[in-house]
Design a protein around this motif. Sequence first.
Motif, short mmCIF file in Angstrom:
data_model
loop_
_atom_site.label_atom_id
_atom_site.label_comp_id
_atom_site.label_asym_id
_atom_site.label_seq_id
_atom_site.Cartn_x
_atom_site.Cartn_y
_atom_site.Cartn_z
N GLY A 16 7.74 -5.14 21.47
CA GLY A 16 8.84 -4.96 20.53
C GLY A 16 8.64 -5.71 19.23
O GLY A 16 9.58 -5.94 18.50
N ALA A 17 7.41 -6.11 18.92
CA ALA A 17 7.16 -6.86 17.69
C ALA A 17 7.35 -5.95 16.48
O ALA A 17 6.79 -4.86 16.42
N ARG A 18 8.14 -6.42 15.55
CA ARG A 18 8.35 -5.64 14.32
C ARG A 18 7.16 -5.83 13.41
O ARG A 18 6.74 -6.94 13.16
N THR A 19 6.66 -4.73 12.89
CA THR A 19 5.53 -4.81 11.97
C THR A 19 5.81 -4.12 10.65
O THR A 19 4.91 -4.00 9.82
N TRP A 20 7.01 -3.66 10.43
CA TRP A 20 7.36 -3.00 9.17
C TRP A 20 7.87 -4.06 8.20
O TRP A 20 8.78 -4.82 8.49
N HIS A 21 7.25 -4.10 7.03
CA HIS A 21 7.66 -5.01 5.96
C HIS A 21 8.24 -4.15 4.83
O HIS A 21 7.83 -3.02 4.63
N ARG A 22 9.17 -4.71 4.10
CA ARG A 22 9.82 -3.92 3.04
C ARG A 22 8.83 -3.43 2.00
O ARG A 22 9.03 -2.38 1.39
N PHE A 23 7.71 -4.14 1.78
CA PHE A 23 6.72 -3.68 0.81
C PHE A 23 5.89 -2.51 1.32
O PHE A 23 5.13 -1.91 0.56
N HIS A 24 6.03 -2.17 2.60
CA HIS A 24 5.37 -0.97 3.11
C HIS A 24 5.94 0.28 2.43
O HIS A 24 5.25 1.29 2.33
N TYR A 25 7.19 0.20 1.96
CA TYR A 25 7.74 1.33 1.22
C TYR A 25 6.88 1.62 -0.02
O TYR A 25 6.57 2.77 -0.32
N ALA A 26 6.51 0.56 -0.75
CA ALA A 26 5.69 0.73 -1.95
C ALA A 26 4.32 1.31 -1.59
O ALA A 26 3.81 2.20 -2.28
N VAL A 27 3.73 0.82 -0.50
CA VAL A 27 2.43 1.33 -0.06
C VAL A 27 2.56 2.82 0.28
O VAL A 27 1.76 3.65 -0.17
N GLY A 28 3.59 3.16 1.05
CA GLY A 28 3.78 4.55 1.44
C GLY A 28 4.07 5.47 0.27
O GLY A 28 3.52 6.57 0.20
N VAL A 29 4.90 5.02 -0.65
CA VAL A 29 5.21 5.84 -1.83
C VAL A 29 3.95 6.06 -2.66
O VAL A 29 3.69 7.17 -3.15
#
Length: 192
Positions: A16-29
């Motif tokens: 259940g370790a969270r690996t999503w960081h808010r800056f992943h949005y910028a990477v994905g976009v």
Amino acid sequence: MTVDAGARPGAGPAGGARTWHRFHYAVGVFVIAYGVTALASAAALWGDRVDEVEGYFGSGPATGILVFAKAVEVLLVLAAAAGLVLRRDLLLVPPMAGWMAGFAMFAVLDVFTGRWGGLVEHLAYLAAFVVLLFLSYGLSAKAQLAGAPKGPAPDGSPRGPGGLTWTQEFALQAINRAAALTGPRTRPAKPD
């Protein structure tokens, strides 16, 4: 379909370790924007792209190779979009790795065909996607560390404090060093 109250978006399968960081949005976009631009460019300049592929592979299979490459690019864009929607950093890896593989292949072809300008361009894009993949990996490690229980790792564990592997720790240290290069950040004053 119901979702239990403890479910968290972006929770990974490993404990259940969270690996999503808010800056992943910028990477994905960025990855999506790059892919959409590449597809739009190919549609607008189809003849030029066919001529370019013919320079590498000859006139016979050029159109088929280009159609196949663009179909793969559509899948890469869809994977990146799914990664953003589902908040799964792992879904951002195939698009970045796919474009890295494509640029590496074209760099090798540039060497064999003597296209030195194309080699420089393809190596620059390859380096950019390597950095982007490394950044995404470091952001995942940062998010995992933030959600990990505090305390030392068990004796004999290959993981360090916070459950990070040495490669995750390396990536995290690199991100922290890069952030430190920008200097201290001042917080805006609170309004009265």
